[in-house]
Scaffold this active site. Structure first.
Site, PDB file in Angstrom:
ATOM      1  N   LYS A   1       0.850  -1.202   0.000  1.00 62.15           N
ATOM      2  CA  LYS A   1       0.000   0.000   0.000  1.00 62.15           C
ATOM      3  C   LYS A   1       0.874   1.237   0.000  1.00 62.15           C
ATOM      4  CE  LYS A   1       0.748   1.298   4.486  1.00 62.15           C
ATOM      5  NZ  LYS A   1       1.496   2.518   4.864  1.00 62.15           N
TER       6      LYS A   1
ATOM      7  N   ALA B   1      10.096  -3.454   6.337  1.00 60.98           N
ATOM      8  CA  ALA B   1      10.267  -2.256   7.174  1.00 60.98           C
ATOM      9  C   ALA B   1      10.319  -1.000   6.318  1.00 60.98           C
ATOM     10  CB  ALA B   1      11.524  -2.362   8.045  1.00 60.98           C
ATOM     11  N   GLY B   2       9.442  -0.943   5.299  1.00 59.78           N
ATOM     12  CA  GLY B   2       9.489   0.155   4.356  1.00 59.78           C
ATOM     13  C   GLY B   2       8.293   1.075   4.376  1.00 59.78           C
TER      14      GLY B   2
ATOM     15  N   ALA C   1       3.417  -1.674   4.409  1.00 56.02           N
ATOM     16  CA  ALA C   1       2.520  -2.666   5.027  1.00 56.02           C
ATOM     17  C   ALA C   1       2.828  -4.094   4.600  1.00 56.02           C
ATOM     18  CB  ALA C   1       1.051  -2.321   4.756  1.00 56.02           C
ATOM     19  N   GLY C   2       4.117  -4.416   4.428  1.00 51.96           N
ATOM     20  CA  GLY C   2       4.475  -5.786   4.072  1.00 51.96           C
ATOM     21  C   GLY C   2       4.113  -6.791   5.145  1.00 51.96           C
ATOM     22  N   GLY C   3       4.412  -6.481   6.400  1.00 54.99           N
ATOM     23  CA  GLY C   3       4.048  -7.394   7.487  1.00 54.99           C
ATOM     24  C   GLY C   3       2.546  -7.532   7.623  1.00 54.99           C
ATOM     25  N   SER C   4       1.840  -6.419   7.457  1.00 54.24           N
ATOM     26  CA  SER C   4       0.374  -6.454   7.515  1.00 54.24           C
ATOM     27  C   SER C   4      -0.190  -7.291   6.380  1.00 54.24           C
ATOM     28  CB  SER C   4      -0.183  -5.028   7.437  1.00 54.24           C
ATOM     29  OG  SER C   4       0.235  -4.265   8.542  1.00 54.24           O
ATOM     30  N   ALA C   5       0.414  -7.165   5.196  1.00 55.15           N
ATOM     31  CA  ALA C   5      -0.024  -7.976   4.057  1.00 55.15           C
ATOM     32  C   ALA C   5       0.129  -9.460   4.365  1.00 55.15           C
ATOM     33  CB  ALA C   5       0.788  -7.601   2.811  1.00 55.15           C
TER      34      ALA C   5
ATOM     35  N   ASP D   1      -3.006  -1.541   9.825  1.00 56.20           N
ATOM     36  CA  ASP D   1      -2.962  -1.640   8.372  1.00 56.20           C
ATOM     37  C   ASP D   1      -3.475  -2.967   7.836  1.00 56.20           C
ATOM     38  OD1 ASP D   1      -1.866   0.889   8.185  1.00 56.20           O
ATOM     39  OD2 ASP D   1       0.192   0.195   7.854  1.00 56.20           O
TER      40      ASP D   1
END
Length: 299
Positions: free
Chosen positions: A12, A99-100, A103-107, A139
């Site tokens: 996102k 950690a960018g 929302a990679g972890g949320s994805a 997120d």
């Protein structure tokens, strides 16, 4: 029972992030306009003797492989609610920067939830899935639904937004991460003693999304966390300047950073901005993606 399920989940970008003052619970009220873009993580679940997580892809070594991972927490919570043994192997293929601020972890949490629901046949309702997502993090619900949405509360209460066209983005990855809690703490420090208004979505920005008008969207994008991110990571200003010089319509820190996002008028211009950013020496890597993109989808 299905033997394996793979779910694709998008990154996102926050085209608007309006932040209110700190609440008694430590969170901040937000008006957070999310746009899903076509960079995807994939989460594959298969039955296993116990809950296990593996990960591959760029910066996979930075992804926790224990029960703090949002994918593991999603599987555990769905299993708890439905009386299922959470004996699955979760394999994450990363393509969203780690950690960018995208929302990679949320994805991964949303992807694991949808995948486990399909694997176990729990047939959770959309409302239940969104409820679990909201428990996991602000997120995560948007990672489930994708498209474009306005997030209020701490970002977890979503209202779908109309998008009238495709928006072309370039993302520049920094050479280190930024902690979201640290950025919010810096926001609070910078605004100490300042009366912060209630966060509201910009009507001009919502209209620009609905019309699919990149120039109008560029004029309306904003991120209240950007001063805090730049305070903690001043070199990001050089990346933002490089993208603007290369012809980006707008340049901003994505979410809490440190990824920077550049809106281009079309795909060809996005490629030009990306090449200039790669040559600028101000970032570690560059990616091009368009939005809106669909949310968590079984593939």
């Amino acid at each position: 029972m299905t033997e394996t399920v793979t779910v694709r989940v998008p990154a996102k970008v926050n085209v608007q992030l309006a932040v209110g003052g700190a609440r008694p619970d430590g969170f901040h009220d937000l008006a957070n306009v999310f746009l899903a873009v076509g960079l995807y993580d994939r989460v594959t679940v298969t039955p296993s003797d116990e809950l296990r997580i593996t990960c591959e892809g760029p910066d996979a070594d930075q992804v926790p492989l224990d029960r703090t991972n949002l994918a593991a927490r999603a599987a555990l919570e769905l299993a708890r609610r439905h009386g299922v043994e959470p004996a699955v192997h979760l394999h994450i293929i990363k393509d969203i920067p780690v950690a960018g601020g995208m929302a990679g972890g949320s994805a991964d949490g949303a992807g694991a939830l949808v995948a486990c629901d399909a694997l176990w046949g729990t047939n959770a309702s959309r409302d239940e899935l969104l409820d679990i997502c909201a428990e996991l993090g602000s997120d995560v619900p948007f990672s489930l639904v994708g498209g474009a949405a306005l997030g209020t509360g701490r970002g977890e209460k979503l209202r779908a937004l109309e998008v009238g066209g495709t928006f072309h983005w370039v993302f520049a990855m920094a050479d280190r991460g930024l902690s979201t809690p640290a950025v919010f703490r810096e926001f609070d420090r910078l605004n100490d003693g300042v009366r912060i208004p209630e966060p509201v979505a910009s009507q001009g920005l919502l209209d620009a999304l609905a019309k699919g008008d990149p120039a109008a969207l560029a004029a309306a994008v904003s991120n209240d966390l950007q001063p805090a991110a730049l305070s903690l990571f001043p070199a990001l200003a050089d990346t933002l300047a490089a993208g603007r010089t290369a012809g980006a319509l707008a340049a901003l820190v994505s979410g809490s950073g440190p990824t920077t996002a550049f809106l281009a008028p079309d795909a060809e211009s996005a490629a030009t901005v990306a090449d200039a950013l790669r040559a600028s020496g101000t970032c570690r890597a560059v990616r091009v993606a368009a939005g809106p993109a669909p949310g968590a989808t079984v593939v």
